[in-house]
Structures are given as C-alpha cells and as structure tokens.
Design a protein around this motif. Structure first.
Motif, PDB file in Angstrom:
ATOM      1  N   UNK A 113       0.919  -1.232  -0.036  1.00 10.44           N
ATOM      2  CA  UNK A 113       0.135   0.070  -0.203  1.00 10.44           C
ATOM      3  C   UNK A 113       0.581   1.331  -0.275  1.00 10.44           C
ATOM      4  N   UNK A 114       1.953   1.022  -0.183  1.00 15.37           N
ATOM      5  CA  UNK A 114       2.896   2.407  -0.066  1.00 15.37           C
ATOM      6  C   UNK A 114       3.453   2.763  -1.618  1.00 15.37           C
ATOM      7  N   UNK A 115       3.535   4.127  -1.823  1.00 17.82           N
ATOM      8  CA  UNK A 115       3.997   4.509  -3.067  1.00 17.82           C
ATOM      9  C   UNK A 115       5.080   3.910  -3.682  1.00 17.82           C
ATOM     10  N   UNK A 116       6.056   3.403  -3.052  1.00 12.17           N
ATOM     11  CA  UNK A 116       7.264   2.716  -3.333  1.00 12.17           C
ATOM     12  C   UNK A 116       6.957   1.202  -3.072  1.00 12.17           C
ATOM     13  N   UNK A 117       6.927   0.523  -4.270  1.00  4.97           N
ATOM     14  CA  UNK A 117       6.631  -0.991  -4.468  1.00  4.97           C
ATOM     15  C   UNK A 117       7.848  -1.830  -4.825  1.00  4.97           C
ATOM     16  N   UNK A 118       8.623  -2.033  -4.294  1.00  9.02           N
ATOM     17  CA  UNK A 118       9.881  -3.085  -4.598  1.00  9.02           C
ATOM     18  C   UNK A 118       9.363  -4.258  -4.876  1.00  9.02           C
ATOM     19  N   UNK A 119      10.255  -4.852  -6.141  1.00 12.65           N
ATOM     20  CA  UNK A 119       9.733  -6.372  -6.524  1.00 12.65           C
ATOM     21  C   UNK A 119       9.965  -7.229  -5.371  1.00 12.65           C
ATOM     22  N   UNK A 120       9.137  -8.227  -5.391  1.00 13.81           N
ATOM     23  CA  UNK A 120       9.222  -9.309  -4.307  1.00 13.81           C
ATOM     24  C   UNK A 120      10.414 -10.415  -4.856  1.00 13.81           C
ATOM     25  N   UNK A 121      11.053 -10.843  -4.089  1.00 13.66           N
ATOM     26  CA  UNK A 121      10.931 -10.605  -2.379  1.00 13.66           C
ATOM     27  C   UNK A 121      12.073  -9.291  -2.322  1.00 13.66           C
ATOM     28  N   UNK A 122      11.688  -8.837  -1.183  1.00 17.00           N
ATOM     29  CA  UNK A 122      12.598  -7.502  -0.793  1.00 17.00           C
ATOM     30  C   UNK A 122      12.703  -7.674   0.688  1.00 17.00           C
ATOM     31  N   UNK A 123      13.668  -6.985   1.226  1.00 21.44           N
ATOM     32  CA  UNK A 123      13.921  -6.757   2.571  1.00 21.44           C
ATOM     33  C   UNK A 123      13.479  -5.294   3.122  1.00 21.44           C
ATOM     34  N   UNK A 124      12.431  -5.170   3.866  1.00 21.80           N
ATOM     35  CA  UNK A 124      11.942  -3.972   4.637  1.00 21.80           C
ATOM     36  C   UNK A 124      12.852  -3.161   5.404  1.00 21.80           C
ATOM     37  N   UNK A 125      12.561  -2.000   5.703  1.00 21.71           N
ATOM     38  CA  UNK A 125      13.409  -1.047   6.666  1.00 21.71           C
ATOM     39  C   UNK A 125      13.956  -0.050   5.655  1.00 21.71           C
ATOM     40  N   UNK A 126      13.500   1.180   6.042  1.00 28.24           N
ATOM     41  CA  UNK A 126      13.674   2.551   5.167  1.00 28.24           C
ATOM     42  C   UNK A 126      14.700   3.209   5.930  1.00 28.24           C
ATOM     43  N   UNK A 127      15.218   2.873   7.167  1.00 31.12           N
ATOM     44  CA  UNK A 127      16.064   3.750   7.939  1.00 31.12           C
ATOM     45  C   UNK A 127      17.074   3.148   8.874  1.00 31.12           C
ATOM     46  N   UNK A 128      18.279   3.666   8.932  1.00 32.21           N
ATOM     47  CA  UNK A 128      19.264   2.809   9.731  1.00 32.21           C
ATOM     48  C   UNK A 128      20.393   3.761  10.165  1.00 32.21           C
ATOM     49  N   UNK A 129      21.047   3.326  11.161  1.00 30.78           N
ATOM     50  CA  UNK A 129      22.577   3.693  11.518  1.00 30.78           C
ATOM     51  C   UNK A 129      23.280   2.603  11.201  1.00 30.78           C
ATOM     52  N   UNK A 130      24.322   2.706  10.406  1.00 28.12           N
ATOM     53  CA  UNK A 130      25.015   1.637  10.080  1.00 28.12           C
ATOM     54  C   UNK A 130      26.743   2.088  10.078  1.00 28.12           C
ATOM     55  N   UNK A 131      27.622   0.968   9.909  1.00 24.84           N
ATOM     56  CA  UNK A 131      28.935   1.124  10.124  1.00 24.84           C
ATOM     57  C   UNK A 131      29.681   1.254   8.593  1.00 24.84           C
ATOM     58  N   UNK A 179      24.140   7.570   9.177  1.00 23.95           N
ATOM     59  CA  UNK A 179      22.729   7.291   8.991  1.00 23.95           C
ATOM     60  C   UNK A 179      22.148   7.564   7.516  1.00 23.95           C
ATOM     61  N   UNK A 180      21.091   6.882   7.159  1.00 24.92           N
ATOM     62  CA  UNK A 180      20.545   7.202   5.887  1.00 24.92           C
ATOM     63  C   UNK A 180      19.292   6.134   5.679  1.00 24.92           C
ATOM     64  N   UNK A 181      18.815   6.435   4.486  1.00 26.48           N
ATOM     65  CA  UNK A 181      17.867   5.329   4.011  1.00 26.48           C
ATOM     66  C   UNK A 181      18.561   4.513   2.953  1.00 26.48           C
ATOM     67  N   UNK A 182      18.083   2.960   3.370  1.00 26.40           N
ATOM     68  CA  UNK A 182      18.830   2.092   2.325  1.00 26.40           C
ATOM     69  C   UNK A 182      18.468   2.223   0.929  1.00 26.40           C
TER      70      UNK A 182
END
Length: 318
Positions: A52-70, A78-81
């Motif tokens: 139901x979101x405007x962005x529809x990644x093809x299946x299968x996908x890994x969710x999670x739109x925000x992170x702190x990474x190394x 920090x950023x959006x994958x």
C-alpha cells in the motif's frame, strides 16, 4: 547474512520471514555497503508489506527504510537504504551521496531514529509552515515517531505545543516530551480543548500525520492565517476538503512529501541534518526510542507499529 524478507504481500507478522543465508548486497555506482547497527521501524515499512506504499519494490524484498550503519572505515552514518536492500538485515546499501554522519551526542538506536522523522518534522515546521517563536503548534499523534519529533522541534523553536494523543499511556509520553497542553482524543474533544487553550483564537500551525477526523477537526480550530501541514494519513482516511473553507477562514493547507527533497533539493536535506545535529548536541532533541528489539523480533515490531500500539520509535538492533 541474516535478513528479513517479504515474499508475498500481507500483514507484516505473516509475510516477513527471517532468512539465514541471504546474499550480501553488492554495491553499484555511488553505493556503499554498511554493516547495520540499528534500524528504526517506520509506518511505511508496514505499508510496503501490505503493498500500500507508493514505493513498491519487487518481491522478494527486505523492508526497513532507515538505519544507523558502520562504514568499512568504522565511521557511523545514518541514511535510507537503497530500495530493495532494506535495513532489516545485517548489511545494506546506502547511496554514498546521501548518507550523513551519525551525531556523536546520540547512541546508535537514537541515531537510527533521527533521519526520517526529524527531517520530516523539520521541513514541515520550518520550510513549509515557517513556524515562529510564540506561536501555537498543534501536533496530532504527538507520542508517535514523527509526532514526537514535531513536539521537540516545536519546543526548540519557541512555540507553545498542544499534543493530541489516543489514550492515557500516550498522554503521559506527550507530557514527558514537553507538550504544554495534552489532549486525549479518546475522552476529550480536541477542537474544544484547542479553542480553550488559545482563548478562542486557534492553533497557528497544525502538524497532521493522521488525516481523517484529525484533519477535519483541525480546520475547525485553525487560527486566522494559520497553516495546516499534511504529512500523512495514518488513520487510513484521506480527506477531500472543500476549498471554500480555507478561503473564508483565511488559512493555508500545505503538503509535505519529504522524500522529494532528496532529489529536488538535497542541499536542504544536508543543511537540515546539520541543524538537527546541533540541536542534539544542545540536548534539545533526543529521539524517543520506546523499544530496542532483538533482530529476531523485527516482524513483531513492524506489526505493532502498523496497529498503532507503540510510542516513539521502535528500533531493531543487529
């Protein structure tokens, strides 16, 4: 690597599956691979699972739109994958041109919860509504992820903040965040409460990530030359207002799609991050991380955010 994947659309708890041997994503042009340290759960994560979101990644996908990474260098960012790789995994891809230093004043979970919510609130209040010190700011879903950010930024800007929440537990959270007035919509009429708190004048700025009745009620307690910023529709109901009403009451309805700034004006996003970092260093903003969940609990966390059963941000630790 371990990663949560969605292979079919549906409720997060039913369609998110933990995969133990997912391939590590390979960076493309301008992309960097980061080791995920913490990932904040956002409402769009649930919407993506549901399709139901405007962005529809093809299946299968890994969710999670925000992170702190190394980064490989050891620096925390920090950023959006990059779409499709997702933050609910041990590794994710970030656009090297759109990653930001993690503020040293915040821990990893707080950093993971800083980007989307606080950027959204910053642009809504300052870029769109031009909030001024001494004005009254009405924040719907004030104990939620983006609402709590708006409360803190409103107070930092010198505004008087009225927070609307649903339930006693969330009312207590809004009070702790610094709201000057807290209204529990489950037992109070927020329109009457706003009018009483402002001597009948109404709110100068409304921050609305809810839509539905929240928006309709806001039009009844908006001040002369007030500004309603439409941020989202967590209620599931998108209002269709008659334009005659803002005309006769002389108020503005402003839309905010923060994601557009990443492509239309990325310099403004970077400048906002610098301001948010300064506010974090001064102790004026501190993301409300209500829960820090183990990686194995990600699906449950996304489900409860979808159901509106959480406050602040739920963060998944890796």
């Amino acid at each position: 690597m371990r990663a949560w994947q969605v292979g079919e659309l549906g409720l997060p708890r039913e369609v998110m599956r933990l995969v133990e041997d997912a391939p590590v994503p390979v960076p493309g042009e301008h992309q960097v691979l980061v080791k995920v340290r913490a990932a904040a759960v956002n409402f769009p994560d649930a919407l993506m699972c549901l399709g139901m979101y405007q962005v529809k990644p093809p299946l299968p996908f890994t969710p999670g739109v925000e992170l702190c990474g190394e980064l490989p260098s050891g620096e925390l960012v920090i950023g959006n994958p990059v779409a499709g790789t997702g933050a609910f995994a041990e590794y994710a891809l970030l656009d090297g041109r759109a990653l930001f230093p993690a503020p040293a004043a915040l821990d990893e979970a707080q950093c993971a919860a800083l980007h989307i919510g606080y950027q959204t609130a910053w642009f809504a209040l300052h870029r769109r509504a031009a909030l001024r010190a001494g004005e009254t700011l009405l924040v719907h879903a004030a104990a939620g992820g983006v609402g709590s950010a708006a409360v803190q930024l409103g107070k930092a800007a010198g505004a008087r903040v009225i927070g609307v929440v649903g339930g006693a537990e969330k009312a207590a959270v809004a009070q702790e965040l610094g709201c000057d007035v807290v209204v529990d919509r489950t037992g109070e009429d927020f329109v009457a409460a706003v009018k009483e708190a402002t001597g009948g004048r109404g709110a100068d700025v409304v921050f609305d990530p809810v839509g539905g009745d929240a928006y309709t009620g806001s039009t009844r307690c908006i001040a002369f030359e007030g500004r309603i910023v439409v941020v989202g529709f967590a209620s599931g109901s998108i209002p269709t207002p008659a334009l005659g009403h803002p005309l006769v009451k002389n108020y503005s309805v402003l839309g905010l799609h923060w994601g557009l700034y990443n492509t239309k004006d990325p310099a403004a996003v970077r400048a906002a991050h610098q301001e948010l970092t300064k506010l974090a260093e001064a102790g004026l903003v501190r993301p409300l991380v209500s829960e820090r969940l183990a990686f194995e609990q990600a699906a449950d966390g996304v489900q409860r955010v979808a159901e509106g059963k959480t406050t602040g941000r739920v963060v998944i630790l890796t």
